[in-house]
Design an enzyme around this catalytic site. Structure first.
Site, PDB file in Angstrom:
ATOM      1  N   LEU A  54       0.794  -1.116   0.004  1.00  0.00           N
ATOM      2  CA  LEU A  54      -0.046  -0.037  -0.037  1.00  0.00           C
ATOM      3  C   LEU A  54       0.870   1.365  -0.022  1.00  0.00           C
ATOM      4  O   LEU A  54       1.980   1.250   0.381  1.00  0.00           O
ATOM      5  CB  LEU A  54      -1.052  -0.009   1.281  1.00  0.00           C
ATOM      6  CG  LEU A  54      -1.987  -1.364   1.105  1.00  0.00           C
ATOM      7  CD1 LEU A  54      -2.444  -1.516   2.672  1.00  0.00           C
ATOM      8  CD2 LEU A  54      -3.153  -0.676   0.498  1.00  0.00           C
ATOM      9  N   PRO A  55       0.400   2.395  -0.353  1.00  0.00           N
ATOM     10  CA  PRO A  55       1.010   3.532  -0.375  1.00  0.00           C
ATOM     11  C   PRO A  55       1.345   4.286   0.626  1.00  0.00           C
ATOM     12  O   PRO A  55       2.564   5.096   0.546  1.00  0.00           O
ATOM     13  CB  PRO A  55       0.371   4.577  -1.507  1.00  0.00           C
ATOM     14  CG  PRO A  55      -0.861   3.636  -1.977  1.00  0.00           C
ATOM     15  CD  PRO A  55      -1.125   2.458  -1.018  1.00  0.00           C
ATOM     16  N   THR A  85       5.939   0.494   2.314  1.00  0.00           N
ATOM     17  CA  THR A  85       6.989   1.296   3.140  1.00  0.00           C
ATOM     18  C   THR A  85       6.319   2.224   3.955  1.00  0.00           C
ATOM     19  O   THR A  85       5.991   3.287   3.187  1.00  0.00           O
ATOM     20  CB  THR A  85       8.090   1.950   2.070  1.00  0.00           C
ATOM     21  OG1 THR A  85       8.676   0.958   1.088  1.00  0.00           O
ATOM     22  CG2 THR A  85       8.948   2.920   2.979  1.00  0.00           C
ATOM     23  N   LYS A 160      14.636  -0.314   5.354  1.00  0.00           N
ATOM     24  CA  LYS A 160      14.580   0.290   4.231  1.00  0.00           C
ATOM     25  C   LYS A 160      14.398   1.687   3.942  1.00  0.00           C
ATOM     26  O   LYS A 160      15.272   2.236   3.039  1.00  0.00           O
ATOM     27  CB  LYS A 160      12.951  -0.278   3.841  1.00  0.00           C
ATOM     28  CG  LYS A 160      12.230   0.573   2.626  1.00  0.00           C
ATOM     29  CD  LYS A 160      13.099   0.093   1.303  1.00  0.00           C
ATOM     30  CE  LYS A 160      12.265   0.778   0.226  1.00  0.00           C
ATOM     31  NZ  LYS A 160      11.051   0.512  -0.204  1.00  0.00           N
TER      32      LYS A 160
END
Length: 277
Positions: A54-55, A85, A160
């Site tokens: 998902l964004p 992320t 990340k």
């Protein structure tokens, strides 16, 4: 990204149930064998593993919502894998909610971009218990070539964000060096040959060079890099880490967005700097 990851799972022979607010994304996967769901809650009703991509923070919180999301319907011992992320602290909050509901949770952001998602060669940075990491390995291996356990829930996101901050800084540095070289009269391909056999060599210079016609780039947008750098800034503020170059990189990518180039690949920073006087 999620669509390509889903196709990789299907190619490995797994049964797949999918949901997306974008109906065409669901239809495309249904055409190659996926079953449809009408909501996130329906996805989790009768499966052993759920993978989300998902964004943003809020999208993830909405999808995992305990009232009508994944956590409202997931059976006990279901393994929930979030490859978005997002803020590490949001992942940790979800991990606690999952534990309360009797389900397992891992944060598994990815590196490699759209091309690696297509090819099934993503790198997964995994946060969660060692036991859940081992359970997740087979499904993650169906989508990627490297699966790295980074520690407890939230540490996949931490890895990340650190990686993407460094990527942004190195891309801007590469763009600056090649812009300077060109203005001094150097051929960019010759400069790339020099840099990539010298101490300036990095991923951005060798494998994703931002100068047009050196490499064929595309896949990670300016808006996504700016989003990730915003997450970096927020996380650094919470833990009182000093990140002057990370903060400057965030400002530069926000300036590119203001310039009207949000949908360009993040290597567009070279073209942006080239246009500055």
């Amino acid at each position: 990204m999620g669509g390509h990851m889903a196709r990789s799972i299907l190619r490995k022979g797994h049964k797949l149930v999918v949901f997306d607010v974008n109906e065409s994304a669901v239809s495309n996967l249904a055409e190659v064998g996926a079953d449809r769901a009408s909501s996130p809650a329906e996805v989790a009703e009768d499966v052993e593993v759920v993978v989300s991509m998902l964004p943003s923070n809020q999208h993830v919180l909405d999808v995992y919502n305990m009232n009508n999301g994944l956590l409202s319907s997931a059976k006990r011992n279901t393994l929930l894998i979030d490859s978005s992320t997002i803020d590490p602290f949001v992942s940790q909050t979800l991990g606690k909610s999952a534990a309360t509901s009797g389900v397992s949770f891992l944060d598994c952001p990815v590196s490699g971009g759209v091309n690696a998602a297509k090819d099934g060669t993503l790198t997964f940075m995994v946060g969660g218990s060692k036991e859940n990491f081992e359970l997740a390995k087979p499904i993650l291996k169906s989508m990627g070539s490297r699966v790295i356990h980074c520690g407890d829930v939230g540490m996949g996101q931490a890895a990340k964000l650190c990686n993407n901050m460094l990527l942004a800084v190195s891309m801007i540095g590469t763009a600056e060096a090649f812009n300077l070289g060109q203005r001094l009269g150097l051929d960019p391909k010759l400069l790339a040959d020099v840099v990539n056999s010298s101490t300036g060599r990095c991923w951005s210079s060798e494998l994703y060079n931002p100068v047009p016609d050196i490499l064929d780039n595309g896949g990670f947008g300016v808006s996504l890099m700016a989003k990730d750098l915003g997450l970096v800034q927020s996380a650094a503020t919470k833990v009182e880490a000093t990140i002057p170059l990370g903060s400057l990189a965030h400002q530069i990518y926000r300036a590119i967005i203001a310039h009207g180039s949000a949908k360009k690949d993040f290597s567009f920073v070279y073209q942006f700097l080239k246009g500055q006087k």
